[in-house]
Write a protein that holds these residues in place. Structure first.
Motif, PDB file in Angstrom:
ATOM      1  N   PHE A 148       0.850  -1.202   0.000  1.00  0.00           N
ATOM      2  CA  PHE A 148       0.000   0.000   0.000  1.00  0.00           C
ATOM      3  C   PHE A 148       0.879   1.243   0.000  1.00  0.00           C
ATOM      4  CE2 PHE A 148      -3.111   2.989   1.685  1.00  0.00           C
ATOM      5  CZ  PHE A 148      -4.307   2.549   1.126  1.00  0.00           C
ATOM      6  N   LEU A 149       0.703   2.109  -0.985  1.00  0.00           N
ATOM      7  CA  LEU A 149       1.617   3.234  -1.184  1.00  0.00           C
ATOM      8  C   LEU A 149       0.849   4.532  -1.428  1.00  0.00           C
ATOM      9  CD1 LEU A 149       3.732   1.204  -3.715  1.00  0.00           C
ATOM     10  CD2 LEU A 149       4.570   1.895  -1.463  1.00  0.00           C
ATOM     11  N   GLN A 150       1.419   5.650  -1.024  1.00  0.00           N
ATOM     12  CA  GLN A 150       0.807   6.972  -1.328  1.00  0.00           C
ATOM     13  C   GLN A 150       1.906   7.980  -1.575  1.00  0.00           C
ATOM     14  OE1 GLN A 150       0.748  10.118   0.562  1.00  0.00           O
ATOM     15  NE2 GLN A 150      -0.557  11.058  -0.972  1.00  0.00           N
ATOM     16  N   SER A 151       1.708   8.818  -2.582  1.00  0.00           N
ATOM     17  CA  SER A 151       2.598   9.966  -2.773  1.00  0.00           C
ATOM     18  C   SER A 151       1.825  11.133  -3.357  1.00  0.00           C
ATOM     19  CB  SER A 151       3.765   9.615  -3.701  1.00  0.00           C
ATOM     20  OG  SER A 151       4.584  10.768  -3.894  1.00  0.00           O
ATOM     21  N   ASN A 152       2.306  12.325  -3.045  1.00  0.00           N
ATOM     22  CA  ASN A 152       1.749  13.540  -3.646  1.00  0.00           C
ATOM     23  C   ASN A 152       2.475  13.869  -4.947  1.00  0.00           C
ATOM     24  OD1 ASN A 152      -0.074  13.902  -1.555  1.00  0.00           O
ATOM     25  ND2 ASN A 152       1.418  15.002  -0.297  1.00  0.00           N
ATOM     26  N   GLU A 153       3.521  13.088  -5.278  1.00  0.00           N
ATOM     27  CA  GLU A 153       4.362  13.418  -6.428  1.00  0.00           C
ATOM     28  C   GLU A 153       4.133  12.473  -7.608  1.00  0.00           C
ATOM     29  OE1 GLU A 153       8.377  13.771  -4.966  1.00  0.00           O
ATOM     30  OE2 GLU A 153       7.613  15.020  -3.316  1.00  0.00           O
ATOM     31  N   GLU A 154       3.919  13.066  -8.774  1.00  0.00           N
ATOM     32  CA  GLU A 154       3.625  12.307  -9.988  1.00  0.00           C
ATOM     33  C   GLU A 154       4.741  11.309 -10.316  1.00  0.00           C
ATOM     34  OE1 GLU A 154       3.081  14.949 -13.293  1.00  0.00           O
ATOM     35  OE2 GLU A 154       1.871  13.501 -14.408  1.00  0.00           O
ATOM     36  N   GLY A 155       6.000  11.769 -10.220  1.00  0.00           N
ATOM     37  CA  GLY A 155       7.142  10.909 -10.579  1.00  0.00           C
ATOM     38  C   GLY A 155       7.232   9.686  -9.679  1.00  0.00           C
TER      39      GLY A 155
END
Ligand code: DQA
Length: 147
Positions: A49-56
């Motif tokens: 399960f992963l989350q980021s605010n960054e597109e890259g």
């Protein structure tokens, strides 16, 4: 060993619980991780399960999933409606992809009606809040069974 399914979450989903609760509910992302992990375990799937605010960062995880996972569930959040880079990364992948949204994007503003992610997804689950993640894990288990 369980098969690995990546569940990738995009920008602002880290704020779930306090972010526009009238639209997204009171469940936090950490609650959703617990729900998705349990749903996976009962179907023999191990959830990353992963989350980021960054597109890259999202693109990098989509690429990683090609090597490490048997399936990919993604809520790209705002990038759903804007990101050709995320669509391209998904199209490069040959594992099953399921798109999830907490809200019913078709009931909302017109700009949310278009999804780049849908171009690469086997199916879309939206409008069921946090329960959508359980539905997505279930759908993924079924897709993998019929592979
Ligand atoms: C969302 C819907 C998107 O339109 C929005 O930008 C989000 C969340 C959802 O889960 O309902 O951030 O993906």
């Amino acid at each position: 060993m369980s098969q690995i399914v990546y569940v990738i979450n995009g920008p602002n989903l880290n704020l779930l619980g306090s972010r526009e609760p009238d639209v997204y509910g009171h469940t936090t992302l950490s609650d959703i991780e617990t729900i998705a992990t349990k749903a996976g375990a009962s179907r023999g799937l191990s959830i990353e399960f992963l989350q980021s605010n960054e597109e890259g960062a999202l693109v990098n995880w989509i690429q990683e999933a090609r090597e490490k996972a048997v399936g990919l569930i993604i809520n790209a959040a705002g990038y759903t409606h804007t990101s050709v880079a995320i669509m391209d990364a998904l199209l490069a992948s040959d594992i099953p992809i399921i798109e999830v949204h907490l809200s019913n994007i078709y009931k909302r503003e017109d700009f949310r009606h278009h999804s780049y992610v849908s171009k690469a997804a086997s199916g879309v689950i939206c409008g069921f809040g946090a329960h959508g993640y359980t539905l997505a894990v279930d759908a993924m288990a079924n897709l993998l069974k019929s592979d």
